[in-house]
Design a protein around this motif. Structure first.
Motif, PDB file in Angstrom:
ATOM      1  N   TYR A  68      -7.282  -2.568   1.597  1.00 42.23           N
ATOM      2  CA  TYR A  68      -8.194  -2.040   2.605  1.00 42.23           C
ATOM      3  C   TYR A  68      -9.495  -2.814   2.426  1.00 42.23           C
ATOM      4  O   TYR A  68     -10.054  -2.841   1.332  1.00 42.23           O
ATOM      5  CB  TYR A  68      -8.438  -0.539   2.401  1.00 42.23           C
ATOM      6  CG  TYR A  68      -7.185   0.295   2.283  1.00 42.23           C
ATOM      7  CD1 TYR A  68      -6.218   0.302   3.280  1.00 42.23           C
ATOM      8  CD2 TYR A  68      -6.955   1.094   1.162  1.00 42.23           C
ATOM      9  CE1 TYR A  68      -5.066   1.076   3.166  1.00 42.23           C
ATOM     10  CE2 TYR A  68      -5.817   1.879   1.041  1.00 42.23           C
ATOM     11  CZ  TYR A  68      -4.871   1.859   2.052  1.00 42.23           C
ATOM     12  OH  TYR A  68      -3.736   2.624   1.938  1.00 42.23           O
ATOM     13  N   LEU A 105       0.251  -4.032   4.641  1.00 43.22           N
ATOM     14  CA  LEU A 105      -1.131  -4.218   4.216  1.00 43.22           C
ATOM     15  C   LEU A 105      -1.243  -4.112   2.695  1.00 43.22           C
ATOM     16  O   LEU A 105      -0.770  -3.156   2.094  1.00 43.22           O
ATOM     17  CB  LEU A 105      -2.008  -3.153   4.874  1.00 43.22           C
ATOM     18  CG  LEU A 105      -3.508  -3.262   4.690  1.00 43.22           C
ATOM     19  CD1 LEU A 105      -4.023  -4.490   5.449  1.00 43.22           C
ATOM     20  CD2 LEU A 105      -4.179  -2.014   5.239  1.00 43.22           C
ATOM     21  N   TYR A 152      -5.231   5.871   7.290  1.00 42.02           N
ATOM     22  CA  TYR A 152      -3.825   5.521   7.379  1.00 42.02           C
ATOM     23  C   TYR A 152      -2.986   6.756   7.068  1.00 42.02           C
ATOM     24  O   TYR A 152      -3.230   7.429   6.070  1.00 42.02           O
ATOM     25  CB  TYR A 152      -3.483   4.414   6.372  1.00 42.02           C
ATOM     26  CG  TYR A 152      -4.276   3.151   6.607  1.00 42.02           C
ATOM     27  CD1 TYR A 152      -3.774   2.155   7.422  1.00 42.02           C
ATOM     28  CD2 TYR A 152      -5.537   2.979   6.043  1.00 42.02           C
ATOM     29  CE1 TYR A 152      -4.510   0.998   7.664  1.00 42.02           C
ATOM     30  CE2 TYR A 152      -6.276   1.832   6.283  1.00 42.02           C
ATOM     31  CZ  TYR A 152      -5.758   0.847   7.097  1.00 42.02           C
ATOM     32  OH  TYR A 152      -6.492  -0.286   7.341  1.00 42.02           O
ATOM     33  N   ALA A 158       0.212  -2.392   9.128  1.00 39.65           N
ATOM     34  CA  ALA A 158      -0.307  -1.530   8.067  1.00 39.65           C
ATOM     35  C   ALA A 158       0.742  -1.283   6.985  1.00 39.65           C
ATOM     36  O   ALA A 158       0.400  -1.095   5.825  1.00 39.65           O
ATOM     37  CB  ALA A 158      -0.786  -0.204   8.651  1.00 39.65           C
ATOM     38  N   TYR A 173      -0.741   5.755  -7.379  1.00 42.44           N
ATOM     39  CA  TYR A 173      -1.854   5.137  -6.670  1.00 42.44           C
ATOM     40  C   TYR A 173      -3.217   5.649  -7.148  1.00 42.44           C
ATOM     41  O   TYR A 173      -4.083   4.871  -7.529  1.00 42.44           O
ATOM     42  CB  TYR A 173      -1.706   5.358  -5.163  1.00 42.44           C
ATOM     43  CG  TYR A 173      -2.773   4.666  -4.356  1.00 42.44           C
ATOM     44  CD1 TYR A 173      -2.922   3.285  -4.407  1.00 42.44           C
ATOM     45  CD2 TYR A 173      -3.637   5.384  -3.552  1.00 42.44           C
ATOM     46  CE1 TYR A 173      -3.910   2.642  -3.679  1.00 42.44           C
ATOM     47  CE2 TYR A 173      -4.623   4.743  -2.814  1.00 42.44           C
ATOM     48  CZ  TYR A 173      -4.756   3.376  -2.884  1.00 42.44           C
ATOM     49  OH  TYR A 173      -5.731   2.740  -2.161  1.00 42.44           O
ATOM     50  N   ASN A 219       0.390   0.617  -0.331  1.00 43.62           N
ATOM     51  CA  ASN A 219       1.581  -0.236  -0.273  1.00 43.62           C
ATOM     52  C   ASN A 219       1.629  -1.245  -1.409  1.00 43.62           C
ATOM     53  O   ASN A 219       2.704  -1.599  -1.888  1.00 43.62           O
ATOM     54  CB  ASN A 219       1.631  -1.017   1.046  1.00 43.62           C
ATOM     55  CG  ASN A 219       1.861  -0.133   2.233  1.00 43.62           C
ATOM     56  OD1 ASN A 219       2.478   0.906   2.131  1.00 43.62           O
ATOM     57  ND2 ASN A 219       1.346  -0.543   3.367  1.00 43.62           N
ATOM     58  N   SER A 244      -4.239  -1.410  -1.424  1.00 42.39           N
ATOM     59  CA  SER A 244      -3.648  -0.398  -0.543  1.00 42.39           C
ATOM     60  C   SER A 244      -2.562   0.367  -1.289  1.00 42.39           C
ATOM     61  O   SER A 244      -2.071  -0.088  -2.328  1.00 42.39           O
ATOM     62  CB  SER A 244      -3.044  -1.044   0.703  1.00 42.39           C
ATOM     63  OG  SER A 244      -1.848  -1.718   0.362  1.00 42.39           O
TER      64      SER A 244
END
Length: 148
Positions: free
Chosen positions: A36, A33, A71, A30, A85, A47, A45
């Motif tokens: 999603y 990752l 998550y 994850a 984000y 990340n 994601s």
């Protein structure tokens, strides 16, 4: 019967260790990752936007609203991560805030939604955050988004 009693606890310990390894392995994946995935939908994601963050928990399943993925991330820059984000990446990609939120108010919650590629479905992202990290839960469910 006596030997069964002695091996029972060791069996439970072995199963618990195996489950723990699976959870840790899932968390390691994850952290890298990049999206999603829900059927035909692919959501960047956290990340992929802010870089790798330590993942403390991963879960998925089907709740009363629909299929979800959750998550839990650790971060030393919670407000900046979520700003980049939610308000830059997702908002500029057409996601709509569904509640008022202030990322400088910690702890806090945020929620955003967007139409799914699949007709009659939406993606709902619930975010809860505190000083040391945040949890992102994405649910795919039936519904539509109507602008105010």
């Amino acid at each position: 019967m006596k030997s069964a009693t002695k091996t029972f606890p060791s069996t439970i310990i072995a199963m618990a260790l195996a489950c723990g390894l699976l959870i840790l392995t899932g968390c390691g994946k994850a952290e890298k990752l990049q999206a999603y995935e829900f059927d035909n939908d692919s959501i960047p994601s956290v990340n992929s936007v802010v870089g790798e963050r330590k993942v403390n928990g991963v879960s998925s399943g089907t709740g009363s609203d629909g299929a979800y993925q959750e998550y839990t991330y650790e971060s030393e820059s919670v407000t900046q991560d979520l700003y980049d984000y939610l308000l830059v990446e997702l908002y500029e990609s057409g996601w709509t805030p569904t509640i008022d939120f202030d990322l400088n108010q910690i702890p806090g919650t945020a929620q955003m939604a967007t139409e799914s590629i699949d007709s009659g479905q939406i993606l709902l992202m619930d975010v809860s955050y505190e000083q040391s990290g945040y949890t992102i839960k994405v649910t795919k469910m039936e519904g539509t988004i109507t602008p105010n």
